[in-house]
Design a protein around this motif. Structure first.
Motif, PDB file in Angstrom:
ATOM      1  N   PHE A  51      -3.732 -32.828 -33.609  1.00  0.00           N
ATOM      2  CA  PHE A  51      -4.667 -31.791 -34.017  1.00  0.00           C
ATOM      3  C   PHE A  51      -4.213 -31.216 -35.354  1.00  0.00           C
ATOM      4  N   ARG A  52      -5.140 -30.714 -36.109  1.00  0.00           N
ATOM      5  CA  ARG A  52      -4.812 -30.285 -37.463  1.00  0.00           C
ATOM      6  C   ARG A  52      -4.065 -28.956 -37.472  1.00  0.00           C
ATOM      7  N   THR A  53      -3.285 -28.764 -38.525  1.00  0.00           N
ATOM      8  CA  THR A  53      -2.596 -27.499 -38.766  1.00  0.00           C
ATOM      9  C   THR A  53      -3.542 -26.600 -39.556  1.00  0.00           C
ATOM     10  N   VAL A  54      -3.761 -25.394 -39.048  1.00  0.00           N
ATOM     11  CA  VAL A  54      -4.731 -24.496 -39.689  1.00  0.00           C
ATOM     12  C   VAL A  54      -4.076 -23.277 -40.318  1.00  0.00           C
ATOM     13  N   SER A  55      -2.820 -23.006 -39.955  1.00  0.00           N
ATOM     14  CA  SER A  55      -2.170 -21.817 -40.489  1.00  0.00           C
ATOM     15  C   SER A  55      -0.680 -22.081 -40.615  1.00  0.00           C
ATOM     16  N   VAL A  56      -0.072 -21.576 -41.685  1.00  0.00           N
ATOM     17  CA  VAL A  56       1.361 -21.725 -41.923  1.00  0.00           C
ATOM     18  C   VAL A  56       1.935 -20.366 -42.293  1.00  0.00           C
ATOM     19  N   GLY A  57       3.056 -20.040 -41.667  1.00  0.00           N
ATOM     20  CA  GLY A  57       3.775 -18.814 -42.010  1.00  0.00           C
ATOM     21  C   GLY A  57       5.221 -19.132 -42.293  1.00  0.00           C
ATOM     22  N   ILE A  58       5.771 -18.514 -43.333  1.00  0.00           N
ATOM     23  CA  ILE A  58       7.174 -18.716 -43.702  1.00  0.00           C
ATOM     24  C   ILE A  58       7.899 -17.398 -43.534  1.00  0.00           C
ATOM     25  N   SER A  59       8.941 -17.397 -42.705  1.00  0.00           N
ATOM     26  CA  SER A  59       9.752 -16.207 -42.483  1.00  0.00           C
ATOM     27  C   SER A  59      11.199 -16.579 -42.739  1.00  0.00           C
ATOM     28  N   LYS A  60      11.724 -16.112 -43.874  1.00  0.00           N
ATOM     29  CA  LYS A  60      13.076 -16.465 -44.305  1.00  0.00           C
ATOM     30  C   LYS A  60      13.166 -17.982 -44.445  1.00  0.00           C
ATOM     31  N   GLN A  61      13.962 -18.640 -43.599  1.00  0.00           N
ATOM     32  CA  GLN A  61      14.102 -20.090 -43.686  1.00  0.00           C
ATOM     33  C   GLN A  61      13.356 -20.812 -42.563  1.00  0.00           C
ATOM     34  N   GLU A  62      12.503 -20.106 -41.848  1.00  0.00           N
ATOM     35  CA  GLU A  62      11.779 -20.703 -40.735  1.00  0.00           C
ATOM     36  C   GLU A  62      10.305 -20.861 -41.085  1.00  0.00           C
TER      37      GLU A  62
END
Length: 1001
Positions: free
Chosen positions: A307-318
């Motif tokens: 299934f497609r990726t619809v959202s990306v969040g970056i928190s520090k190195q994660e």
């Protein structure tokens, strides 16, 4: 394809697998691993529309109209908790958590944010928003300068900076004029301006320093579509169809072309800009780039259906990926942990032996073949050499290899060839063991003259010069005692040999075999390491055991000490730190016996490690540990026991109930307010206290709690703590989080249960004061009453004494005077009436005298000034003395010394004196004239005794009481709570009157 071509192909594959990481990745890069979050216990697939993280690391996600907070164990339905504050008709379409811990919720009609510290919803005024028909939201983004941008499909932009709102309508107006809607897409901050890409192939720049002035720049191409913007140094990278490279006054605008991969032309993808890295995600792959768009690492997303990726969040190195299947998290592996994956074809990737040469080249063995890799990256594989178990260098170039079933092989790295070892049998081996030659080799050791070979059928010797093979013979005992499965050999300085076998640890010394561990029974041992006077033993189920020089157990490290498993396959030691390959992950144990666990959560791709599959590269301080799927490499230059990123647990929810009706209150703000104290009312109960551990997916974390320093109780997934109807007082709740197997991080919460007002110290103090006040008032009123009574008694006594007494005295003296006057000299027959008058006057005088005495007794009994035992005794003695003058009798009065200080009440004093008088009169009247004994004592009770002797002639008992005298005395004794007893024996009559001191004193 020819054999030569196949070999070269395999060489290239192996070369790429080992060398690409070091060739292509920058020095700052770390290997990443990826995992999927278990958001709900009852389902694996969750449609995610947006994902965000807060300041504590908790994950927030948006599904079809529902917002959840995931604390590491359970998902909280946020909208349900604020249903009385938020408008439920407009479901959120996008969410964002800013750096101030505000949850922004953007719907197609409303915009609001939830303050996580107060859990209050703050709606944005409608006047600040675009018209209702233009409020379809495309995205909500927080830029690096903390500006929040809400992008609407119709071109409107709403910028939030602190508490200031700015609406930018330039795109909307331009699209309106051109009758062609311009929608904003990606945005970034570059050169102190906010840049927005549009569907019309244009760039909108907003300058906050100039009052948010907007300017639109058209890119080349009629149908260009700006999907992504990333600002880096002097370049603004733009993702549009075709090629873009033009000069702006702010710098260059260039086509986005990452180094190491290509953006997809037909797949849905998301590009997310971060501070130190950027992310490109497709449906099944994640690409991590540095700030210059160079590929650092590619990860396969472990999705089932792509299934497609619809959202990306970056928190520090994660990196958090919101997909149509759920949330995946990519995070760095533990620093110092890497893996060496072999490329030998075949399904069985289990590894055994490995040897690293001083120059860094290495030889490895697997169940699917062996391989050799030079330090520079060139590699060659040997698919024919399967089951290579153990290795020992014979010289700088030749490597002795023991196999499972093929006995001994030799690898010559100069020729890159593997040949069977050529040897001959000794006469002893040919004579005795020709049918039982070793084929299964498990370990090697060496002496100056021989190679020692341990296998499934004992110990063998291979002479280094003659290459003659012989069986090691024992000097005594059973000739088959060495028929053991020898897993490891450790040679001591004095030529003793320690054998780790399937039955335990044995010592071989000059042909004598002695069992060292265990003392009784059998326990398999895989390896032993000698550390001074200690032997560290890797056991097959008892953990790591240290045995002293005297054979006693000096220490033991097991799962109780934090070890991940008690079955230890491999054991190595580097500068005091031991590396243990177990049946469940890697473990490191330092000199203080602290345990550092390394598991799958830290990026370890395998959990079970093979027997004997370990090697220490001393030159580079690396430890290679082989397992079921390749080699794990530990860099021992890292300080594995100094972890600053230990996980911490937080109180995420608190549920309380009040009263019998159970009115419930729930608090979700604890992680953000950082409270340490919870106060409960007297009728409140703590029904549930939930604990969350953000980031628990990247460590083998364990959470436990302790109440008032009691025993530690583990907290499993979603379990809560409660205090129902607790007694008033203070409760210390300690939360312990242990991650990476290291020391714990503690979080202390103090729960104070307030008492009911009737249980408070001030209320009890008031009660005590009131009681004391009542006692004081009673005492004062009692004293006042006694004083009033004393005043009345004294006044009556004074009046009787002064008025009645004086009158009786005058009567007495007048009667006495008349009775005592000389009669006239008249004949007797003439004065008979005068004789009668004189007699009557004498009777009046006597009566007056008796009345005067009686009144004196009454006045004495009433007067409070005589309420002492001393006055009573004086009165009794005075009465006895006057009575003796009239009746002439003998008596003796005994009194105790304690009567001098005693006090007596008026009633007791009066009745005691009357009883005394009655008893004394009767003793005189009916006695035989002998001495009358009178005794009065006060301690421990008031006790009056009157006794006399009576005549020998028979006198009835009632007569000796003076008629009704006994009855009167008993009545008087009963009035004051006393006891009167009469005894008549041996000619002595005794009357005893007793009264307790509390009644008499």
């Amino acid at each position: 394809m020819s054999t030569f071509g196949v070999k070269w192909l395999r060489l290239v594959i192996f070369l790429l697998s080992i060398g690409i990481a070091s060739w292509c990745k920058p020095a700052i890069a770390q290997d990443y691993t990826i995992t999927k979050l278990k958001l709900f216990p009852d389902r694996d697939e969750v449609l995610i529309k947006d994902v965000a993280t807060d300041s504590k690391g908790f994950v927030w996600f948006l599904t079809n109209g529902e917002i959840y907070r995931y604390d590491g164990y359970r998902a909280l339905d946020v909208l349900r908790t604020i249903s009385d504050q938020a408008q439920t008709a407009d479901m959120p379409q996008h969410i964002l958590i800013d750096r101030h811990d505000r949850l922004w919720m953007a719907g197609n009609a409303n915009l609001s944010y939830l303050d996580l510290r107060t859990w209050k919803v703050h709606p944005v005024a409608s006047v600040l928003l675009p018209p209702v028909e233009d409020r379809a939201v495309f995205s909500i983004t927080e830029l690096p300068d903390a500006t929040i941008v809400i992008a609407y499909e119709n071109g409107h932009l709403l910028l939030v900076n602190g508490d200031e709102f700015h609406r930018i309508d330039d795109l909307f107006e331009l699209g309106k004029k051109a009758s062609n809607k311009l929608s904003p897409r990606d945005m970034t901050v570059w050169k102190n301006k906010i840049w927005v890409g549009t569907t019309g192939g244009s760039l909108l720049s907003i300058d906050p320093a100039r009052g948010y002035r907007a300017q639109i720049r058209k890119l080349s191409g009629e149908d260009s579509y700006v999907r992504t913007l990333i600002g880096y140094a002097d370049t603004l990278f733009v993702d549009v169809p075709g090629h873009i490279s033009l000069r702006l006054e702010d710098g260059f605008v260039r086509q986005m072309r990452p180094k190491g991969f290509k953006l997809s032309d037909d797949k849905y993808f998301v590009v997310k800009q971060g501070t130190d890295m950027h992310v490109y995600a497709e449906d099944d792959a994640l690409y991590i780039m540095d700030t210059a768009l160079r590929l650092r690492q590619k990860l396969s997303i472990p999705t089932k259906r792509k299934f497609r990726t619809v959202s990306v969040g970056i928190s520090k190195q994660e990196i958090f990926l919101g997909t149509e299947e759920g949330i995946f998290v990519a995070y760095p592996k533990t620093k110092g942990l890497s893996e060496l994956m072999n490329t030998n074809p075949g399904p069985n990737t289990s590894t055994r032996g490995i040897h690293v040469y001083p120059d860094g080249s290495l030889f490895y063995g697997t169940y699917s073949g062996a391989g050799y890799a030079e330090a520079g990256g060139k590699a060659v594989v040997f698919p024919e050499l399967k089951h290579a178990y153990t290795m020992l260098p014979m010289n700088d170039n030749e490597l002795l290899i023991g196999t499972e079933g093929g006995f001994l092989k030799v690898f010559d790295r100069r020729t890159r060839r593997i040949e069977p070892l050529k040897y001959s049998l000794s006469p002893n081996a040919r004579a005795k063991y020709l049918a039982h030659l070793p084929i299964y080799v498990m370990c090697f050791a060496e002496t100056p003259d021989d190679f020692l070979i341990g296998g499934m059928n004992g110990l063998w010797l291979l002479n280094k010069k003659s290459r003659e093979l012989d069986r090691y013979e024992l000097a005594g005992g059973s000739p088959h005692a060495l028929d053991l499965q020898i897993r490891h050999m450790e040679r001591l300085r004095d030529d003793r040999l320690l054998l780790s076998t399937s039955l335990g640890l044995f010592e071989l010394n000059q042909g004598k075999l002695t069992k060292k561990y265990p003392k009784s029974g059998n326990m398999g041992v895989y390896k032993v390491i000698v550390d001074g006077s200690k032997w560290w033993i890797a056991t097959q189920g008892a953990g790591l055991v240290a045995m002293g020089s005297d054979g006693s157990e000096a220490a033991r490290v097991t799962t109780d000490n934090g070890l991940s498993n008690n079955l230890i396959y491999s054991l190595e030691r580097v500068d005091g730190v031991m590396v243990l390959g177990t049946a469940d992950g890697l473990n490191l144990v330092d000199a203080q016996h602290r345990v550092r666990r390394i598991g799958r959560a830290e990026g370890l791709s395998q959990s079970e490690f093979n027997s004997g599959a370990s090697f220490v590269d001393k030159a580079r301080r690396r430890v290679y540990v082989g397992g079921l799927s390749g080699y794990t490499v530990l860099d021992m230059n890292q300080n594995w026991f100094d972890r600053n990123d230990q996980l911490e647990s937080y109180v995420t929810e608190i549920h309380t109930s009040t009263g019998k009706a159970g009115q419930r209150v729930r608090d979700y703000t604890w992680p953000y307010r950082e409270e340490k104290q919870l106060t409960l009312g007297y009728n409140q109960s703590l029904t549930a206290l939930y604990v969350g551990t953000p980031g628990n997916y990247r460590a083998n974390s364990e959470v436990a709690y302790s109440l008032n320093a009691g025993d530690w109780e583990p907290l499993v997934r979603g379990q809560f703590i409660s205090l129902i109807q607790a007694s008033p007082g203070q409760y210390k709740l300690s939360l312990r989080t242990r991650s990476f197997g290291l020391e714990n991080r503690l979080n202390l919460v103090t729960v104070i249960k307030k008492p009911h007002f009737s249980q408070t110290w001030w209320f009890r103090g008031m009660l005590a004061l009131c009681a004391a006040a009542i006692v004081v008032l009673w005492y004062r009123s009692r004293i006042a009453k006694i004083r009033r009574e004393q005043d009345i008694r004294n006044r009556i006594a004074a009046d009787l004494h002064d008025e009645v007494g004086s009158s009786l005295t005058r009567i007495f003296f007048q009667a006495s005077a008349l009775a005592g006057a000389p009669a006239a000299k008249v004949p007797e027959e003439v004065n008979p009436e005068e004789g009668r008058q004189s007699r009557q006057l004498e009777l009046i005088a006597d009566t007056s005298k008796q009345a005067l005495l009686t009144m004196s007794d009454m006045v004495w009994s009433i007067d409070s000034r005589f309420d002492t035992m001393k006055d009573l005794v004086i009165r009794m003695k005075d009465y006895a003395y006057r009575l003796r003058e009239e009746l002439d009798f003998s008596y003796r009065f005994d009194e105790g010394a304690e009567v001098e200080s005693g006090r007596v009440s008026q009633a007791v004093r009066q009745n005691l004196f009357l009883i005394f008088k009655e008893a004394l009169i009767n003793a005189i009247k009916y006695g035989d004239g002998a001495e009358i004994l009178i005794s009065l004592h006060v301690d421990p009770m008031i006790r009056l005794v009157v006794s006399n002797r009576y005549p020998a002639k028979l006198v009835s008992f009632g007569d000796r009481q003076g008629g009704r005298g006994l009855e009167n005395m008993e009545l008087r004794a009963g009035k004051v709570g006393g006891k009167l007893s009469v005894s008549d024996s041996e000619g002595i009559f005794r009357i005893v009157f007793e009264i307790p001191p509390k009644r008499g004193m």
